[in-house]
Design an enzyme around this catalytic site. Structure first.
Site, mmCIF file in Angstrom:
data_model
loop_
_atom_site.group_PDB
_atom_site.id
_atom_site.type_symbol
_atom_site.label_atom_id
_atom_site.label_comp_id
_atom_site.label_asym_id
_atom_site.label_seq_id
_atom_site.Cartn_x
_atom_site.Cartn_y
_atom_site.Cartn_z
ATOM 1 N N ALA A 357 -13.256 27.336 42.545
ATOM 2 C CA ALA A 357 -14.479 28.008 42.997
ATOM 3 C C ALA A 357 -15.200 27.152 44.040
ATOM 4 O O ALA A 357 -15.185 25.916 43.951
ATOM 5 C CB ALA A 357 -15.392 28.281 41.805
ATOM 6 N N LYS A 361 -11.153 26.392 49.672
ATOM 7 C CA LYS A 361 -9.872 25.691 49.787
ATOM 8 C C LYS A 361 -8.709 26.609 49.410
ATOM 9 O O LYS A 361 -7.635 26.548 50.004
ATOM 10 C CB LYS A 361 -9.880 24.448 48.906
ATOM 11 N N ASP A 406 -9.562 25.050 30.962
ATOM 12 C CA ASP A 406 -9.906 23.651 31.182
ATOM 13 C C ASP A 406 -8.739 22.994 31.916
ATOM 14 O O ASP A 406 -7.574 23.142 31.516
ATOM 15 C CB ASP A 406 -10.173 22.966 29.847
ATOM 16 N N ASP A 425 -9.653 19.014 43.592
ATOM 17 C CA ASP A 425 -10.964 18.629 44.111
ATOM 18 C C ASP A 425 -11.858 18.438 42.893
ATOM 19 O O ASP A 425 -12.546 19.356 42.444
ATOM 20 C CB ASP A 425 -11.507 19.711 45.043
ATOM 21 N N CYS A 482 -16.305 14.469 46.449
ATOM 22 C CA CYS A 482 -17.420 14.364 47.389
ATOM 23 C C CYS A 482 -18.362 13.251 46.942
ATOM 24 O O CYS A 482 -19.585 13.385 47.018
ATOM 25 C CB CYS A 482 -18.168 15.690 47.500
#
Length: 656
Positions: A357, A361, A406, A425, A482
């Protein structure tokens, strides 16, 4: 007639002849050298070259006649006629019909040297032209040499002035630096803490401390150590920009003071808005033309991206245009391009996006695969599934399966060694996107960083387990965050290198700074320099970390029991919603142990009454059986506790 006119003009100007009469020898030498050259030029018949000096000679002849007035009076009419004949013979094409110029030409031929000097003295420009025509380059060479010497002298003087200025500045900093800046005392800090923060004072003090730390040996404040300056700078930045002490301390460990200020200032500004062209429906050139017609000011993102566009301003909402609703482009940060570019998906592959989400990507991967192969877009949080599915439909993606698991359980669901590539990510602290979420300045702590690091390690191991090392085209895992914290980036990759048979490979990104091989007391694997870091103040994008792993073998270097043990220990440290249930279980422990002890004692008494005293050799094996029963009971108790914890966690997730 001619002599009378020259006498009248002589009476008007008397000063110049005095200056020319001072050098008779030099004039005589120049006459001899220049007579043949002047005669040769006159015979050539170039009117354009002779007319300007004749006009000047008109003035100069009058001036030169002044010191020899007596000689001019003795000249007869026959001499004047002879001069006219000589001038007519010498100047066949160069003179006009003027009687004044023809009468004085004979005298001017004898006085060419004086006339040239006169031009140089009075005007300067005419003399230079005559020198160039006559071929005398000695004066020009000497002038060029003088100019070179003067320029060298000027350069030397400027260099000396710069050195003197630097030395003077250093002296000024040494002498007056203590008076201009000093660290505040404890009393002054207490007074500042009582009232509201004085922002201009804090800003000026931050600049002075950064300046002092940049050259501390010279600009050191009086009586202050480097540690004092650093601590004061941390507190000032925290109060001025609104950071907590932990985050400022962590950033200080990563960057020097000057670069840290650049980073903090970059966090205060928004990053440029960027969009990604959906190559499944359009091309970047066509999309740019359409948006330009709608009043959008944009440019290509950079050389490293073929689908990105940067938007400077727009007359229409960039997220509500017909092209956006049609799925021609996706609003996506420039840093989000990097993990997909590093993954480099190929057509007809099986790929997993562990945290998909809102779908930026995933749709990029689908576009690179041209809607071939199969993509598993997983998202653990149910509310975020709506945006994920909406973007997949809008962008025209048809090769993707959306799932809600998960990420740590995906190997059990999809199977180990079942996919070609995995994009992870990972969820992180978000310390690289403070410009988007300023709450990160205050909300993050060391405990949260440790929680994220532990979760990231588990997710990365699960991602590695899903990849098939024997894949012909794949076998790659891309890990990105990030975050700027080393504990969430290099430390996680180093942990995976120790636990699984993987190696770091180059990301394929031509820019970005290399990852840390050593950080403070930590020493990582040397191949971590193949990872890439991106900073807002350097690359004008959100802070990001990208690493690419290649799975070498499907064998695991560490056993699952060790991983589970590590996981149970870390889970005990993490506070959860079922703390009360665990506390109740601990309170019930002594009751259970007491009941079990009473039952064992009664069984022992009954067995002793039944059995005879002669059978003493059978007692040791009975003791062993009792010990086995105790261990089994402990295992059952631990399993029951784990089941209760899982049930409580599921309930808490459903409530959220």
């Amino acid at each position: 007639m001619v002599l009378t006119r020259s006498k009248k003009r002589v009476a008007k100007s008397q000063t110049p002849p005095l200056k020319r009469a001072e050098k008779p020898q030099a004039l005589a030498l120049k006459r001899k050298a220049e007579k043949p050259q002047a005669l040769a030029l006159k015979k050539g018949g170039a009117k354009s070259q002779k007319t300007p000096p004749l006009k000047k000679q008109k003035k100069e002849v009058v001036v030169e006649e002044d010191p020899s007035e007596d000689d001019d009076e003795e000249v007869s009419d026959d001499a004047a006629a002879s001069t006219d004949v000589e001038s007519d013979d010498g100047e066949e094409e160069g003179l006009g019909s003027s009687g004044f110029f023809s009468d004085d030409d004979g005298e001017e031929n004898d006085d060419d040297g004086e006339e040239l000097l006169g031009d140089d003295f009075l005007e300067g420009s005419g003399d230079e032209e005559e020198h160039s025509d006559s071929g005398s380059g000695s004066d020009s060479d000497s002038d060029e040499g003088d100019i070179e010497k003067e320029s060298k002298l000027i350069d030397e003087e400027e260099a000396k002035e710069e050195e003197d200025a630097k030395a003077e500045l250093l002296d000024f900093n040494k002498e007056a630096g203590d008076d201009a800046f000093r660290l505040p005392t404890e009393e002054e800090l207490e007074e500042e803490a009582r009232g509201p923060p004085d922002l201009p004072l804090l800003q000026s003090r931050i600049k002075e401390i950064v300046r002092a730390l940049s050259n501390f040996s010279v600009l050191r404040p009086n009586g202050a150590s480097r540690k004092d300056c650093v601590e004061q700078l941390k507190s000032d930045i925290a109060s001025y920009y609104g950071y907590n002490s932990f985050l400022i301390g962590a950033l200080f460990e990563l960057f020097p003071p000057v670069e840290l200020m650049e980073l903090v200032e970059a966090f205060e500004k928004q990053r440029p808005t960027s969009i990604r062209t959906n190559t499944l429906k359009t091309r970047r050139r066509d999309l740019a033309d359409v948006l330009l017609n709608r009043g959008v000011n944009l440019d290509p993102l950079s050389k490293w991206s073929k689908v990105g566009l940067v938007v400077y301003d727009s007359q229409v909402p960039i997220g509500a245009t017909p092209e956006y609703l049609s799925g021609f482009y996706m609003l996506q940060g420039a840093s989000s391009f990097l993990p997909v570019m590093a993954l480099a998906p190929q057509e007809n592959e099986r790929i997993v996006d562990v945290a998909a989400a809102p779908g930026g990507k995933t749709t990029y991967v689908a576009a690179l695969m041209k809607n071939t192969g199969l993509i598993f877009a997983n998202e653990m949080k149910v509310p975020r599934l709506k945006s994920l599915t909406a973007n997949l439909h809008r962008m025209g993606v048809t090769n993707t399966i959306v799932c809600n698991y998960d990420g740590r359980e995906l190997p059990k669901v999809l199977g180990e060694k079942s996919v070609d590539r995995v994009l992870l990510d990972a969820p992180c602290s978000g310390t690289g996107v403070i410009s988007k979420d300023e709450s990160v300045k205050v909300s993050k702590s060391l405990e949260e960083i440790k929680k994220f690091a532990h979760l990231q390690k588990q997710l990365l191991l699960a991602a590695i387990d899903m990849v098939d090392a024997t894949s012909k085209t794949g076998g790659f895992i891309v890990y990105s965050t990030c975050s700027l914290m080393v504990a969430e980036n290099e430390a996680v990759i180093d942990y995976a290198l120790k636990k699984r048979s993987v190696q770091l490979v180059k990301t394929g990104l031509d820019f970005g700074q290399d990852g840390f091989v050593r950080f403070r007391e930590h020493r990582f694997h040397p191949s971590l320099n193949k990872t890439k870091r991106f900073y807002p103040h350097v690359h004008n994008m959100d802070g990001f970390f990208v690493a690419k792993l290649k799975k070498m073998s499907n064998m695991k270097q560490a056993s699952e029991d060790d991983d589970e043990a590590l996981g149970t220990v870390d889970e005990a440290d993490v506070p959860s919603d079922d703390d009360e249930a665990e506390a109740m279980e601990e309170m019930e422990k002594p009751k259970k142990t007491k009941e079990s002890k009473e039952g064992l004692a009664k069984s022992k008494e009954s067995k002793k009454g039944k059995k005879s005293k002669s059978k003493k050799g059978e007692d040791p094996p009975k003791i062993k059986k009792q010990r086995k029963n105790r261990t089994e009971m402990r295992m059952e108790i631990s399993q029951a506790r784990e089941e209760k914890r899982k049930a409580m966690r599921e309930k808490s997730k459903e409530k959220q």
